[in-house]
Design an enzyme around this catalytic site. Structure first.
Site, mmCIF file in Angstrom:
data_model
loop_
_atom_site.group_PDB
_atom_site.id
_atom_site.type_symbol
_atom_site.label_atom_id
_atom_site.label_comp_id
_atom_site.label_asym_id
_atom_site.label_seq_id
_atom_site.Cartn_x
_atom_site.Cartn_y
_atom_site.Cartn_z
ATOM 1 N N GLU A 7 -41.690 7.474 31.017
ATOM 2 C CA GLU A 7 -41.790 8.888 30.608
ATOM 3 C C GLU A 7 -42.959 9.086 29.644
ATOM 4 O O GLU A 7 -43.496 10.188 29.538
ATOM 5 C CB GLU A 7 -40.504 9.315 29.896
ATOM 6 C CG GLU A 7 -39.425 9.839 30.802
ATOM 7 C CD GLU A 7 -39.749 11.174 31.454
ATOM 8 O OE1 GLU A 7 -40.053 12.126 30.718
ATOM 9 O OE2 GLU A 7 -39.712 11.251 32.679
ATOM 10 N N SER B 175 -40.702 3.543 27.786
ATOM 11 C CA SER B 175 -40.371 4.227 29.037
ATOM 12 C C SER B 175 -41.608 4.747 29.761
ATOM 13 O O SER B 175 -42.574 5.190 29.126
ATOM 14 C CB SER B 175 -39.450 5.407 28.706
ATOM 15 O OG SER B 175 -39.379 6.291 29.782
ATOM 16 N N TYR C 93 -38.082 13.626 24.211
ATOM 17 C CA TYR C 93 -37.711 12.209 24.409
ATOM 18 C C TYR C 93 -38.962 11.354 24.561
ATOM 19 O O TYR C 93 -39.102 10.308 23.915
ATOM 20 C CB TYR C 93 -36.824 12.100 25.658
ATOM 21 C CG TYR C 93 -36.635 10.689 26.173
ATOM 22 C CD1 TYR C 93 -35.697 9.831 25.605
ATOM 23 C CD2 TYR C 93 -37.403 10.207 27.241
ATOM 24 C CE1 TYR C 93 -35.526 8.538 26.086
ATOM 25 C CE2 TYR C 93 -37.231 8.914 27.723
ATOM 26 C CZ TYR C 93 -36.294 8.084 27.141
ATOM 27 O OH TYR C 93 -36.134 6.800 27.617
#
Ligand code: NAP
Ligand code: G4F
Length: 350
Positions: free
Chosen positions: A138, A136, A159
């Site tokens: 992220e 990701s 996460y």
């Protein structure tokens, strides 16, 4: 020619549903890992499913969980895949602050369980299996935009930390055991099938319901965060393309254009001729302990090596999601109105 077989974890999620469709169209036999739940959780893939007794059936579901390594081994044995797409995750960033241990167990250790199961299964069967790991943007977190494959990760949530660990496991299994594991580093991708608590869907769903008088207000968090939003249906094609390459590698998949949450909100409300100022309020409850301010992908490598580029742009994505949610809101309105009419009729007979 023998049909290729794919196994997808997270098949019931947004990406899992688009990927299943794509692979079935390509002639694959598709197997999916489904979590046991007290109510049905297969709505996104129900249209693709056929009774397994049907000789034409090419989509098969198996109970399993990334928390359960033994179960994963059994599913691998049954499905005997050529390609594994690991999409399963507790994928909500805000929730990962509330459930950090669980998130780490599924998002990071779950990958380790799957890779270990695959390593053993390949040794025993002598077959080669190619693996896609759903990384990701992220992971870049606080790193300055634009971000590319060489940008240093600076994760800002449990996460994201777990996804960095998963990325590391995937790279390690590639280097240590020569396994074909590709890391996709996908920037935000949305669709009408996006979970209702991610910001884009939360906005399009609320706007449609406001338009039809089903709700009045929408509470959001940080409106200034910027994301590089693409269409999930496009992004799953890049996942597949990564597994067709001669060597496993890491790829950023992005549109190269970013917008703020405020801009997404304005575009959505404009589609419906609504004014956000009349309906939207900021509720700090939705702020994150650490925010990711700006994700903007440099996807040149995917364009060059995978020959992948997005087909759906920002405005088309917003319109697609608004149209879908408006239809859902219309159905809700119709049911509500019919209920009112029935109640009135019943009163008339009192
Ligand atoms: P999603 O809609 O939240 O779907 C997640 C899937 O994972 C669901 O099928 C879910 O099952 C399953 N799952 C959750 N916990 C599991 C567990 N313990 N064991 C097995 N499966 C489990 O996510 P998505 O948007 O499709 O994203 C797919 C993957 O890409 C995820 O790994 C996500 O982190 C990653 N990713 C997404 C984006 C994006 O913008 N969408 C960007 C980058 C990376 P249930 O249906 O039963 O909940
Ligand atoms: O839609 P979001 O929850 O997505 P986020 O955090 O970017 O994560 C998604 O994309 C990642 C890829 O970069 C995936 F890996 C991950 O699995 C997931 O699919 O939030 C987007 C932005 C954030 O800055 C958030 O603070 O929107 C802001 N926001 C503002 N109000 C809100 C809200 N987010 C949510 N979910 N809900 C709000 O009310």
């Amino acid at each position: 020619m023998k049909r290729k077989r794919a196994l997808i974890t997270g098949i019931t999620g947004q990406d899992g549903s688009y990927l299943s469709e794509f692979l079935l169209t390509k002639g694959y036999e598709v197997h999916g890992v489904v979590r046991r739940s007290s109510s049905f959780n297969t709505a996104r893939i129900d249209a693709l499913y056929r009774d397994p007794h049907d000789p034409e059936a090419r989509l098969f579901l198996h109970y399993g969980d990334l928390a359960d390594g033994t179960g994963l081994r059994r599913v691998l044995e049954l499905a005997a895949p050529d390609e594994v797409y690991n999409l399963g995750a507790q994928s909500h960033v805000r929730v990962s602050f509330d459930q950090p241990e669980y998130t780490a167990d599924i998002v990071a250790t779950g990958v380790l369980r799957l890779l270990e199961a695959l390593r053993d299964s390949m040794r025993v069967s002598g077959r080669t299996v190619r693996v896609y790991q759903a990384g990701s943007s992220e992971m870049f977190g606080a790193a300055a935009p634009p971000q590319h494959e060489g940008t240093r990760f600076h994760p800002r949530s449990p996460y994201a930390v777990a996804k960095v660990a998963a990325h590391g496991y995937a790279t390690n299994y590639r280097e240590a055991y020569g396994m074909f594991v590709a890391n996709g580093i996908l920037f935000n991708h949305e669709s009408p099938r996006r979970g209702e608590t991610f910001v884009t869907r939360k906005i399009t769903r609320a706007a449609a319901r406001i338009k039809l008088g089903l709700q009045r207000r929408l509470f959001l968090g940080n409106l200034e965060a910027r994301r590089d939003w693409g269409f999930a249906g496009d992004y799953v094609e890049a996942m597949w393309a990564m597994l067709q390459q001669p060597e496993p590698d890491d790829y950023v998949v992005a549109t190269g254009v970013s917008h703020s949450v405020r801009e997404f909100l304005a575009a959505t409300f404009a589609c419906l001729d609504l004014d956000p100022a009349e309906h939207v309020e900021v509720d700090p409850k939705y702020f994150r302990p650490a925010e990711v301010d700006h994700l903007l992908g440099d996807g040149r490598k995917a364009r060059e090596k995978l020959e992948w580029s997005p087909k759906v742009d920002f405005q088309a994505l917003v319109q697609m999601m608004v149209s879908y949610d408006l239809e859902l809101a219309r159905q809700e309105r119709t049911l509500l109105d019919a209920g009112h009419r029935l109640a009135e009729a019943a009163h008339g007979h009192d």
